[in-house]
Design a protein around this motif. Structure first.
Motif, PDB file in Angstrom:
ATOM      1  N   THR A 105      20.926 -32.730  13.161  1.00  0.00           N
ATOM      2  CA  THR A 105      20.789 -31.795  12.041  1.00  0.00           C
ATOM      3  C   THR A 105      20.706 -32.516  10.697  1.00  0.00           C
ATOM      4  N   GLY A 106      20.589 -33.835  10.743  1.00  0.00           N
ATOM      5  CA  GLY A 106      20.474 -34.615   9.523  1.00  0.00           C
ATOM      6  C   GLY A 106      19.050 -35.080   9.279  1.00  0.00           C
ATOM      7  N   LEU A 107      18.889 -35.866   8.223  1.00  0.00           N
ATOM      8  CA  LEU A 107      17.570 -36.375   7.846  1.00  0.00           C
ATOM      9  C   LEU A 107      17.689 -37.794   7.313  1.00  0.00           C
ATOM     10  N   LEU A 108      16.618 -38.562   7.511  1.00  0.00           N
ATOM     11  CA  LEU A 108      16.439 -39.841   6.829  1.00  0.00           C
ATOM     12  C   LEU A 108      15.128 -39.747   6.063  1.00  0.00           C
ATOM     13  N   VAL A 109      15.168 -40.098   4.796  1.00  0.00           N
ATOM     14  CA  VAL A 109      13.983 -39.981   3.943  1.00  0.00           C
ATOM     15  C   VAL A 109      13.760 -41.318   3.248  1.00  0.00           C
ATOM     16  N   LYS A 110      12.587 -41.905   3.466  1.00  0.00           N
ATOM     17  CA  LYS A 110      12.255 -43.171   2.799  1.00  0.00           C
ATOM     18  C   LYS A 110      11.273 -42.917   1.667  1.00  0.00           C
ATOM     19  N   VAL A 111      11.620 -43.420   0.488  1.00  0.00           N
ATOM     20  CA  VAL A 111      10.706 -43.429  -0.654  1.00  0.00           C
ATOM     21  C   VAL A 111      10.196 -44.861  -0.776  1.00  0.00           C
ATOM     22  N   SER A 112       8.932 -45.049  -0.469  1.00  0.00           N
ATOM     23  CA  SER A 112       8.361 -46.400  -0.412  1.00  0.00           C
ATOM     24  C   SER A 112       8.258 -47.021  -1.797  1.00  0.00           C
ATOM     25  N   GLY A 113       8.622 -48.291  -1.868  1.00  0.00           N
ATOM     26  CA  GLY A 113       8.538 -49.020  -3.119  1.00  0.00           C
ATOM     27  C   GLY A 113       7.157 -49.594  -3.365  1.00  0.00           C
ATOM     28  N   LEU A 114       6.964 -50.189  -4.545  1.00  0.00           N
ATOM     29  CA  LEU A 114       5.665 -50.716  -4.947  1.00  0.00           C
ATOM     30  C   LEU A 114       5.332 -52.024  -4.228  1.00  0.00           C
ATOM     31  N   ASN A 115       6.344 -52.829  -3.983  1.00  0.00           N
ATOM     32  CA  ASN A 115       6.154 -54.102  -3.283  1.00  0.00           C
ATOM     33  C   ASN A 115       7.486 -54.502  -2.643  1.00  0.00           C
ATOM     34  N   PRO A 116       7.916 -53.742  -1.629  1.00  0.00           N
ATOM     35  CA  PRO A 116       9.302 -53.847  -1.146  1.00  0.00           C
ATOM     36  C   PRO A 116       9.662 -55.199  -0.554  1.00  0.00           C
ATOM     37  N   ARG A 117      10.854 -55.661  -0.944  1.00  0.00           N
ATOM     38  CA  ARG A 117      11.436 -56.882  -0.392  1.00  0.00           C
ATOM     39  C   ARG A 117      12.734 -56.565   0.326  1.00  0.00           C
ATOM     40  N   LYS A 118      13.334 -55.444  -0.034  1.00  0.00           N
ATOM     41  CA  LYS A 118      14.568 -54.992   0.618  1.00  0.00           C
ATOM     42  C   LYS A 118      14.617 -53.474   0.581  1.00  0.00           C
ATOM     43  N   THR A 119      15.615 -52.925   1.272  1.00  0.00           N
ATOM     44  CA  THR A 119      15.795 -51.470   1.340  1.00  0.00           C
ATOM     45  C   THR A 119      17.166 -51.115   0.794  1.00  0.00           C
ATOM     46  N   ILE A 120      17.181 -50.232  -0.186  1.00  0.00           N
ATOM     47  CA  ILE A 120      18.431 -49.741  -0.769  1.00  0.00           C
ATOM     48  C   ILE A 120      18.722 -48.377  -0.169  1.00  0.00           C
ATOM     49  N   GLY A 121      19.927 -48.183   0.311  1.00  0.00           N
ATOM     50  CA  GLY A 121      20.309 -46.919   0.935  1.00  0.00           C
ATOM     51  C   GLY A 121      21.177 -46.066   0.031  1.00  0.00           C
ATOM     52  N   TYR A 122      21.013 -44.756   0.158  1.00  0.00           N
ATOM     53  CA  TYR A 122      21.877 -43.806  -0.539  1.00  0.00           C
ATOM     54  C   TYR A 122      22.249 -42.715   0.449  1.00  0.00           C
ATOM     55  N   ARG A 123      23.523 -42.508   0.664  1.00  0.00           N
ATOM     56  CA  ARG A 123      23.978 -41.560   1.681  1.00  0.00           C
ATOM     57  C   ARG A 123      24.668 -40.354   1.056  1.00  0.00           C
ATOM     58  N   THR A 124      24.357 -39.175   1.598  1.00  0.00           N
ATOM     59  CA  THR A 124      25.085 -37.955   1.266  1.00  0.00           C
ATOM     60  C   THR A 124      25.486 -37.255   2.547  1.00  0.00           C
ATOM     61  N   ASP A 125      26.654 -36.633   2.556  1.00  0.00           N
ATOM     62  CA  ASP A 125      27.040 -35.782   3.674  1.00  0.00           C
ATOM     63  C   ASP A 125      26.550 -34.366   3.408  1.00  0.00           C
ATOM     64  N   ILE A 126      26.399 -33.549   4.477  1.00  0.00           N
ATOM     65  CA  ILE A 126      25.734 -32.255   4.296  1.00  0.00           C
ATOM     66  C   ILE A 126      26.504 -31.081   4.884  1.00  0.00           C
ATOM     67  N   ASP A 127      27.631 -31.308   5.554  1.00  0.00           N
ATOM     68  CA  ASP A 127      28.335 -30.217   6.233  1.00  0.00           C
ATOM     69  C   ASP A 127      29.391 -29.582   5.335  1.00  0.00           C
ATOM     70  N   GLY A 128      29.832 -28.386   5.751  1.00  0.00           N
ATOM     71  CA  GLY A 128      30.899 -27.677   5.064  1.00  0.00           C
ATOM     72  C   GLY A 128      32.163 -27.656   5.903  1.00  0.00           C
ATOM     73  N   LEU A 129      33.095 -26.788   5.503  1.00  0.00           N
ATOM     74  CA  LEU A 129      34.399 -26.695   6.163  1.00  0.00           C
ATOM     75  C   LEU A 129      34.669 -25.278   6.667  1.00  0.00           C
ATOM     76  N   PRO A 130      35.515 -25.136   7.688  1.00  0.00           N
ATOM     77  CA  PRO A 130      35.884 -23.805   8.191  1.00  0.00           C
ATOM     78  C   PRO A 130      36.963 -23.163   7.315  1.00  0.00           C
ATOM     79  N   ILE A 131      36.587 -22.836   6.081  1.00  0.00           N
ATOM     80  CA  ILE A 131      37.500 -22.261   5.090  1.00  0.00           C
ATOM     81  C   ILE A 131      36.856 -21.002   4.522  1.00  0.00           C
ATOM     82  N   SER A 132      37.644 -19.943   4.316  1.00  0.00           N
ATOM     83  CA  SER A 132      37.142 -18.722   3.689  1.00  0.00           C
ATOM     84  C   SER A 132      37.226 -18.869   2.170  1.00  0.00           C
ATOM     85  N   GLU A 133      36.086 -18.828   1.510  1.00  0.00           N
ATOM     86  CA  GLU A 133      36.012 -19.078   0.070  1.00  0.00           C
ATOM     87  C   GLU A 133      36.725 -17.996  -0.733  1.00  0.00           C
ATOM     88  N   GLN A 134      37.433 -18.413  -1.790  1.00  0.00           N
ATOM     89  CA  GLN A 134      38.147 -17.489  -2.667  1.00  0.00           C
ATOM     90  C   GLN A 134      37.839 -17.765  -4.143  1.00  0.00           C
TER      91      GLN A 134
END
Length: 374
Positions: free
Chosen positions: A47-76
């Motif tokens: 249920t996740g995704l990996l998305v690559k934004v290609s660089g102009l002349n890549p020599r390395k890859t920089i990663g950025y991670r986010t989590d996407i799930d919620g919690l079993p809590i009733s919002e108040q």
């Protein structure tokens, strides 16, 4: 309205628990498809995704991670964009995390840098744990970053503040489930039974000695039993009881020692109360340990090149499965101030949305700096 705030509010309404983030994944994909596609490549992973934004002349890859799930809590919160999913809430700020990631991603689609940037939209951070499995997947192995960054909202800090430290930031964590099975019976004949409510109470008290008498006083560890269930009705002696809790330590070695002692105490309960016991450690998260050289560089950059306030914080007993990624990939995680009167995992958590732009500006600036370096 700021488009990233709209995204945050949209995502806030559809929280989903680990590996059930189907609507969330669809929303993210819909947004990604609205961007220019020349530099974007997308891979699904569960249920996740990996998305690559290609660089102009890549020599390395920089990663950025986010989590996407919620919690079993009733919002108040009473917000007009409150969760529409019953007993589900983004009570840990992952709606903020995703919105920031999309803001950073959009910037690099429109303003490409030399190097590739891979965005990791990771499911199941709250449980059962998606980082370790995602890290080992063929999809991520193909786009493995050379360094990786992540953030977590911090309700206790004001907007415009970033808190970070070299080395250990978050603890090693493990869930703890203990099931006890004895012999139930009539409340009037306790001598014919093995009462698991009594056994559970005794075990809880004994568990409190593990930290005070088995962990170095100069170290830190926590055992919390947050839930006890047992029995059926008031006049039947309980045949079964269940303890649910968590273990947190500042080193992997201490985690091993704590578990060893718990297992010894549980064996004693089995003997003393003539019952059977089963221990399940559930999800276990490796410590978040920031790479020292990268963290020094990050702090120096923020202090010299931005107007955010940088606080060098202490380590915390919170857990985060991003630790598995940092175990294999150099990088860091930091706290982002969002000044909410209510804390993480609270039903009334209300982060200040002004923090979204702060984080996007910081991360686009720093990743640009790293991704254009010779």
């Amino acid at each position: 309205m700021n488009p990233l705030i709209k995204i945050r509010r949209d995502l806030h309404q559809i929280p989903e628990i680990g590996f059930q983030e189907f609507k969330t994944q669809a929303y993210l994909l819909s947004y990604l498809k609205s961007l220019p596609q020349q530099r974007i490549s997308i891979k699904k992973w569960k249920t996740g995704l990996l998305v690559k934004v290609s660089g102009l002349n890549p020599r390395k890859t920089i990663g950025y991670r986010t989590d996407i799930d919620g919690l079993p809590i009733s919002e108040q919160t009473g917000l007009p964009f409150s969760s529409v999913h019953e007993a589900r809430m983004h009570a840990c700020g992952h709606d903020f995390h995703m919105s920031i990631a999309l803001g950073v991603l959009t910037f690099f689609v429109e303003n490409p840098i030399v190097d590739d940037v891979v965005f990791v939209f990771q499911p199941a951070e709250e449980g059962p744990g998606g980082a370790e499995a995602m890290l080992e997947s063929a999809e991520m192995r193909e786009w493995m970053p050379d360094m990786i960054f992540a953030l977590h909202i911090a309700p206790e800090y004001p907007v415009g503040t970033i808190a970070v430290k070299e080395g250990l930031l978050f603890a090693n964590t493990s869930e703890l489930f203990i099931d006890l099975k004895g012999k139930g019976g009539h409340a009037a004949y306790p001598h014919q039974t093995n009462d698991m409510v009594i056994a559970a109470c005794s075990l809880v008290n004994q568990l409190q000695t593990v930290i005070s008498r088995n962990v170095d006083p100069l170290d830190s560890a926590v055992i919390t039993i947050g839930k006890i269930t047992g029995g059926t009705v008031q006049n039947i002696i309980a045949e079964k009881a269940r303890l649910e809790g968590t273990i947190r330590t500042l080193s992997p070695e201490s985690m091993g020692k704590v578990k060893h002692r718990i297992e010894a105490l549980v064996k004693g309960i089995e003997t003393g109360y003539e019952c059977e016991a089963v221990i399940d450690y559930g999800s276990m998260y490796h410590q978040v340990f920031n790479t020292e050289s990268i963290t020094k560089d990050f702090i120096n950059y923020l202090q010299q090149g931005t107007d955010v306030k940088v606080i060098e914080c202490r380590e915390a007993m919170t857990g985060e499965d991003f630790g598995y990624m940092l175990k294999e990939i150099p990088g860091l995680m930091f706290w982002l101030g969002v000044e909410s009167p209510f804390g993480l995992h609270h039903a009334k958590l209300t982060p200040n949305e002004a923090a979204i732009d702060v984080a996007v500006k910081v991360m686009t600036s720093y990743i640009s700096f790293k991704g254009n370096q010779a």
